[in-house]
Design an enzyme around this catalytic site. Structure first.
Site, short mmCIF file in Angstrom:
data_model
loop_
_atom_site.label_atom_id
_atom_site.label_comp_id
_atom_site.label_asym_id
_atom_site.label_seq_id
_atom_site.Cartn_x
_atom_site.Cartn_y
_atom_site.Cartn_z
N ASP A 94 52.50 3.55 70.24
CA ASP A 94 52.15 4.58 71.21
C ASP A 94 52.30 4.03 72.62
O ASP A 94 52.23 2.81 72.84
CB ASP A 94 50.73 5.11 70.98
CG ASP A 94 49.68 4.01 71.07
OD1 ASP A 94 49.84 2.97 70.39
OD2 ASP A 94 48.70 4.18 71.82
N GLU A 157 46.75 2.51 70.18
CA GLU A 157 46.16 1.44 70.97
C GLU A 157 45.82 1.88 72.39
O GLU A 157 44.79 1.51 72.95
CB GLU A 157 47.12 0.24 71.01
CG GLU A 157 46.50 -1.05 71.53
CD GLU A 157 46.68 -1.22 73.04
OE1 GLU A 157 46.12 -2.19 73.59
OE2 GLU A 157 47.37 -0.39 73.68
#
Length: 305
Positions: A94, A157
């Site tokens: 991400d 994250e």
């Protein structure tokens, strides 16, 4: 840092074009956290990035798996029956959303003067894919491992790592490992993160002095522009220099400037901004709050608002 072994350097050069094609495919997925939907707990983008990387790992001949539609893995070495524990390499696919301040297409791969540009080149698609590719080159040489090595691909994250608890519900934690993240490819530890929200009830009716505070604000960076609108019609515009929140020394943060102006207001509203100005202001290490801690391994505490 030791020089790269000549044989591995030559081996990588044979596969460099393939690596760049795969990196481009991963970068082109806008894996910003989105709305939870069917089989995509953190949105379509992160899930697509995960599927893209697992497809690459499968093509390379690795054992692969997926947990909770949000964490994937690829591993090499003996199977679980021969090696119950594994060495883990943990990264994430991400990325933080983009703004209109890019010189190159953010969700693509651009090469200029031997530099690579694109959202995630450093954090964390590039290092994570580099690790996968390094393991692939080892595999092509038929090098035998005594222990399992598993690369773990997270997808949340940047928003708090809510994916990892889901992974650990089904999979054992590695006995050891590292994170390939950002500028240096091996991270063995990071400072803890404390996210604090300050609130103060305004009881004297002074709050309406401020009509609005706006700008582009996010936890991941210090902003480079903001605007303060006062009830008397005054408009104050602030311009600075944006930087990641973990590198406050690189920023010209506009928020301390806004706070300094707001501290001129009257009543409890002004007192609140006076406290912020006195206790934080332009400081990025927390001296006036008495929290300016540091150690040799992690350096000085970083404070940002």
């Amino acid at each position: 840092m030791k020089a790269i072994r000549a044989d591995f350097k030559a081996l990588f050069e044979q596969y460099e074009a393939e690596f760049l094609v795969d990196l481009k495919a991963v970068l082109r997925v806008p894996s910003v956290r989105g709305v939870k939907t069917y089989q995509a707990p953190f949105g379509i983008g992160p899930k697509r990035a995960l599927e893209t990387v697992l497809s690459i790992a499968t093509r390379m001949g690795f054992r692969t798996g997926q947990v909770g539609d949000c964490v994937g893995w690829a591993e090499y070495g003996p199977d679980e029956s021969q090696a119950p524990t594994y060495f883990g390499i943990l990264g994430h696919l991400d990325v933080v959303d983009v703004e209109d301040d890019w010189h190159y297409l953010p969700f693509d791969l651009t090469q200029v003067d031997n530099f690579l540009y694109g959202r995630g080149v450093l954090d964390n698609k590039g290092p994570l894919l580099s690790t996968l590719f390094a393991l692939y080159l080892i595999k092509t040489q038929k090098i035998i491992f005594k222990h399992r090595v598993r690369i773990i691909f997270g997808t949340d994250e940047e928003s708090g790592s809510q994916d990892i608890p889901l992974y650990l519900q089904q999979e054992a934690a590695p006995y050891a490992g590292f994170t390939p993240d950002c500028k240096f490819p091996a991270v063995y530890g990071e400072r803890g993160l404390l996210d604090v929200q300050l609130s103060l009830p305004i009881t004297d009716g002074s709050e309406p002095q401020i009509t609005a505070i706006d700008g582009q604000f996010a936890k991941s960076y210090l902003p480079d522009h903001a605007r303060l609108l006062l009830a008397d019609g005054t408009v104050k515009i602030y311009q600075g220099k944006k930087a990641p929140s973990n590198a406050p020394e690189m920023a010209d943060n506009v928020l301390p400037k806004l706070v300094a102006d707001a501290s001129q207001l009257t009543g409890e509203t002004g007192q609140f901004y006076q406290w912020l100005n006195a206790k934080i202001g332009n400081q990025s290490t927390g001296e006036n709050l008495g929290i300016n801690f540091e150690d040799a391994a992690s350096g000085a505490l970083q404070l940002a608002f």
